[in-house]
Design a protein around this motif. Structure first.
Motif, mmCIF file in Angstrom:
data_model
loop_
_atom_site.group_PDB
_atom_site.id
_atom_site.type_symbol
_atom_site.label_atom_id
_atom_site.label_comp_id
_atom_site.label_asym_id
_atom_site.label_seq_id
_atom_site.Cartn_x
_atom_site.Cartn_y
_atom_site.Cartn_z
ATOM 1 N N THR A 181 60.494 66.471 63.628
ATOM 2 C CA THR A 181 61.445 67.206 64.461
ATOM 3 C C THR A 181 62.187 68.254 63.637
ATOM 4 O O THR A 181 62.369 69.398 64.077
ATOM 5 C CB THR A 181 62.462 66.232 65.095
ATOM 6 N N LEU A 182 62.623 67.873 62.448
ATOM 7 C CA LEU A 182 63.320 68.816 61.574
ATOM 8 C C LEU A 182 62.418 70.000 61.216
ATOM 9 O O LEU A 182 62.864 71.157 61.221
ATOM 10 C CB LEU A 182 63.785 68.107 60.298
ATOM 11 N N GLN A 183 61.176 69.722 60.910
ATOM 12 C CA GLN A 183 60.231 70.784 60.564
ATOM 13 C C GLN A 183 59.994 71.716 61.751
ATOM 14 O O GLN A 183 59.942 72.943 61.598
ATOM 15 C CB GLN A 183 58.914 70.179 60.084
ATOM 16 N N GLN A 184 59.846 71.135 62.940
ATOM 17 C CA GLN A 184 59.624 71.942 64.142
ATOM 18 C C GLN A 184 60.827 72.818 64.440
ATOM 19 O O GLN A 184 60.685 74.009 64.755
ATOM 20 C CB GLN A 184 59.317 71.028 65.333
ATOM 21 N N VAL A 185 62.021 72.244 64.347
ATOM 22 C CA VAL A 185 63.243 73.004 64.603
ATOM 23 C C VAL A 185 63.371 74.147 63.600
ATOM 24 O O VAL A 185 63.725 75.274 63.956
ATOM 25 C CB VAL A 185 64.482 72.078 64.528
ATOM 26 N N TYR A 186 63.075 73.855 62.336
ATOM 27 C CA TYR A 186 63.142 74.879 61.290
ATOM 28 C C TYR A 186 62.232 76.057 61.635
ATOM 29 O O TYR A 186 62.634 77.228 61.524
ATOM 30 C CB TYR A 186 62.741 74.260 59.960
ATOM 31 N N GLN A 187 61.015 75.769 62.068
ATOM 32 C CA GLN A 187 60.063 76.831 62.411
ATOM 33 C C GLN A 187 60.467 77.552 63.685
ATOM 34 O O GLN A 187 60.348 78.778 63.781
ATOM 35 C CB GLN A 187 58.665 76.236 62.552
ATOM 36 N N GLU A 188 60.958 76.811 64.668
ATOM 37 C CA GLU A 188 61.391 77.423 65.929
ATOM 38 C C GLU A 188 62.557 78.380 65.724
ATOM 39 O O GLU A 188 62.705 79.357 66.459
ATOM 40 C CB GLU A 188 61.785 76.339 66.937
ATOM 41 N N LEU A 189 63.384 78.088 64.740
ATOM 42 C CA LEU A 189 64.543 78.936 64.460
ATOM 43 C C LEU A 189 64.210 80.086 63.522
ATOM 44 O O LEU A 189 65.096 80.834 63.108
ATOM 45 C CB LEU A 189 65.673 78.097 63.858
ATOM 46 N N GLY A 190 62.935 80.219 63.176
ATOM 47 C CA GLY A 190 62.512 81.362 62.371
ATOM 48 C C GLY A 190 62.425 81.106 60.885
ATOM 49 O O GLY A 190 62.316 82.050 60.092
ATOM 50 N N GLY A 191 62.498 79.835 60.484
ATOM 51 C CA GLY A 191 62.386 79.532 59.064
ATOM 52 C C GLY A 191 60.997 79.833 58.531
ATOM 53 O O GLY A 191 59.998 79.663 59.238
ATOM 54 N N GLU A 192 60.928 80.289 57.294
ATOM 55 C CA GLU A 192 59.639 80.650 56.697
ATOM 56 C C GLU A 192 58.916 79.406 56.192
ATOM 57 O O GLU A 192 59.518 78.534 55.562
ATOM 58 C CB GLU A 192 59.849 81.642 55.546
ATOM 59 N N GLU A 193 57.636 79.368 56.462
ATOM 60 C CA GLU A 193 56.802 78.219 56.089
ATOM 61 C C GLU A 193 56.872 77.935 54.591
ATOM 62 O O GLU A 193 56.950 76.778 54.164
ATOM 63 C CB GLU A 193 55.349 78.489 56.500
ATOM 64 N N ASP A 194 56.880 78.983 53.790
ATOM 65 C CA ASP A 194 56.879 78.816 52.331
ATOM 66 C C ASP A 194 58.166 78.159 51.823
ATOM 67 O O ASP A 194 58.162 77.552 50.746
ATOM 68 C CB ASP A 194 56.701 80.173 51.637
ATOM 69 N N ASN A 195 59.243 78.295 52.584
ATOM 70 C CA ASN A 195 60.532 77.757 52.147
ATOM 71 C C ASN A 195 60.870 76.411 52.786
ATOM 72 O O ASN A 195 61.913 75.834 52.472
ATOM 73 C CB ASN A 195 61.658 78.752 52.479
ATOM 74 N N MET A 196 59.996 75.931 53.668
ATOM 75 C CA MET A 196 60.333 74.743 54.445
ATOM 76 C C MET A 196 60.496 73.507 53.567
ATOM 77 O O MET A 196 61.397 72.700 53.778
ATOM 78 C CB MET A 196 59.279 74.470 55.524
ATOM 79 N N LYS A 197 59.644 73.342 52.561
ATOM 80 C CA LYS A 197 59.741 72.159 51.713
ATOM 81 C C LYS A 197 61.070 72.137 50.958
ATOM 82 O O LYS A 197 61.733 71.106 50.892
ATOM 83 C CB LYS A 197 58.576 72.120 50.709
ATOM 84 N N ILE A 198 61.451 73.291 50.425
ATOM 85 C CA ILE A 198 62.722 73.378 49.697
ATOM 86 C C ILE A 198 63.885 73.115 50.644
ATOM 87 O O ILE A 198 64.833 72.396 50.301
ATOM 88 C CB ILE A 198 62.868 74.768 49.039
ATOM 89 N N TRP A 199 63.811 73.684 51.850
ATOM 90 C CA TRP A 199 64.871 73.497 52.842
ATOM 91 C C TRP A 199 65.001 72.015 53.216
ATOM 92 O O TRP A 199 66.097 71.468 53.237
ATOM 93 C CB TRP A 199 64.560 74.329 54.081
ATOM 94 N N LEU A 200 63.867 71.388 53.487
ATOM 95 C CA LEU A 200 63.879 69.978 53.874
ATOM 96 C C LEU A 200 64.379 69.110 52.729
ATOM 97 O O LEU A 200 65.168 68.176 52.934
ATOM 98 C CB LEU A 200 62.474 69.541 54.285
ATOM 99 N N GLN A 201 63.955 69.418 51.529
ATOM 100 C CA GLN A 201 64.369 68.653 50.352
ATOM 101 C C GLN A 201 65.880 68.738 50.148
ATOM 102 O O GLN A 201 66.549 67.723 49.883
ATOM 103 C CB GLN A 201 63.636 69.200 49.127
ATOM 104 N N LYS A 202 66.427 69.930 50.298
ATOM 105 C CA LYS A 202 67.873 70.112 50.139
ATOM 106 C C LYS A 202 68.628 69.391 51.249
ATOM 107 O O LYS A 202 69.649 68.740 51.008
ATOM 108 C CB LYS A 202 68.207 71.604 50.150
ATOM 109 N N LEU A 203 68.116 69.491 52.479
ATOM 110 C CA LEU A 203 68.780 68.851 53.617
ATOM 111 C C LEU A 203 68.837 67.341 53.434
ATOM 112 O O LEU A 203 69.884 66.714 53.614
ATOM 113 C CB LEU A 203 68.026 69.187 54.902
#
Length: 375
Positions: free
Chosen positions: A180-202
């Motif tokens: 769900t977090l990954q889907q929301v991140y992408q739906e809100l325009g988050g870049e695929e390349d940064n998703m792992k870093i974003w999720l890790q920080k969150l």
């Protein structure tokens, strides 16, 4: 919250915490203390009196494995004084079966191979390490899952330590929330390349986000979208809130936003900017915000200053009062200057005070410096 019972007998019972019988179903409770346990703990310099006051029921359990726990921790590099501190704070550890402790050691070293680092984690989070044997399969599956996401092992270790409930439950529940977090991140325009870093920080900043139902996240984001936040702003807000958006609900946010807007006398657009700069406006209860507004205004700070630097609302009234006094001693008047100097950590603030002091003490000219004459 414990219910108040009138009789002295029940009041006495309330002081005895519920026994975690799931630790070891075969344990028996005696009306007298297990003298072997007491002697073993004394031998390790454990504070018996503190245990009797806070967790005296542990001393009535039989059998106990005090020497085995101490041996395990010593083998991992823990000193005698450290073992004593761990067992004083978490005496339930002596009720864990030796084979259970060994399994835990194997599971934890799979993500934290440095034994001394692991001992430091156990010191801070003993209840996360000395846990129920019934969850080992779930722990193993969850460790494998989070590692499969290519998360840093230190992040996985932190998750295990600070939010052990997320590892004791079936892996499917964590998979659903992460998805769900990954889907929301992408739906809100988050870049695929940064998703792992974003999720890790969150996850590292708020591991308890995993314990929330996914629908809570979507419901709160929908509420904020209806308030006029763009998708880019929602992504920024979700990142700044570090998962706190799952701790909120539309009703509480509505109350807080309405109060903040009325108190500051700002437009909805201005309120959105304030929230983006200071998410505290979203998640602090009205009573806390009221106290902080009152403290700032009573110090002579204007509402326009607060609107310009809303992050001062993240500081308690006591901290604000102390910092204003320190700044005044260095000749800085927050009523006419920027409030930005109030913000930051204690270290940041001390650095700002140091600069103000240096500026105040620095002479306008050096009277002993040689004067330059024209050639």
């Amino acid at each position: 919250m414990l219910r108040l019972i009138a009789t002295s007998l029940c009041l006495r019972c309330q002081r005895v915490p519920a026994l975690p019988l799931n630790l070891r179903p075969c344990a028996t409770l005696s009306s007298t203390e297990n003298q072997q346990t007491v002697e073993d703990l004394y031998g390790l310099s454990v504070d018996i009196q503190k245990i009797r006051q806070l967790k005296g029921w542990v001393l009535h359990q039989s059998p106990a494995y005090t020497k085995e726990v101490a041996g395990l921790l010593n083998d991992m590099g823990a000193s005698g004084s450290l073992v004593a501190r761990i067992l004083t704070d978490h005496p339930e550890a002596v009720l864990c079966l030796p084979e259970q402790m060994q399994t835990q050691r194997e599971l934890w070293t799979s993500v934290c191979p440095n034994q001394r680092e692991l001992v430091g984690i156990i010191e801070k989070f003993p209840a996360s390490f000395f846990t129920s044997c019934s969850h080992h399969d779930n722990q193993r599956n969850n460790i494998a899952y989070f590692l499969s996401l290519n998360l840093n092992k230190r992040i996985v270790t932190k998750l295990m330590a600070s939010a052990p409930q997320s590892f004791s439950r079936p892996v499917e529940r964590n998979e659903l929330m992460v998805r769900t977090l990954q889907q929301v991140y992408q739906e809100l325009g988050g870049e695929e390349d940064n998703m792992k870093i974003w999720l890790q920080k969150l996850l590292s900043q708020n591991p308890f986000v995993l314990l929330k139902p996914p629908e809570v996240l979507r419901r709160n984001l929908l509420f904020l979208k209806d308030k006029g936040f763009s998708t880019a702003e929602l992504l920024r807000l979700l990142s700044k809130l570090r998962g706190f958006v799952t701790e909120l609900n539309p009703d509480s946010m509505q109350l807080t936003l309405s109060y903040s807007q009325e108190t500051m006398g700002c437009s909805e657009a201005e309120l959105r900017d304030i929230v983006l700069n200071c998410p505290a406006v979203l998640y602090y209860p009205e009573a806390i915000l009221a106290e902080r507004f009152k403290g700032l205004l009573s110090a002579g700070i204007s509402m326009s200053q607060i609107i310009k630097t809303p992050t001062v609302l993240e500081l308690t009234t006591q901290i604000v009062t102390y910092r204003i006094q320190r700044l005044r001693a260095h000749g800085y008047d927050v009523r006419t200057g920027s409030l930005q100097v109030l913000n930051g950590t204690k270290k940041d603030f001390e650095a700002s005070c140091g600069k103000l002091k240096l500026r105040r003490e620095r002479p306008l000219f050096n009277p002993v410096a040689p004067l330059r004459a024209d050639d």
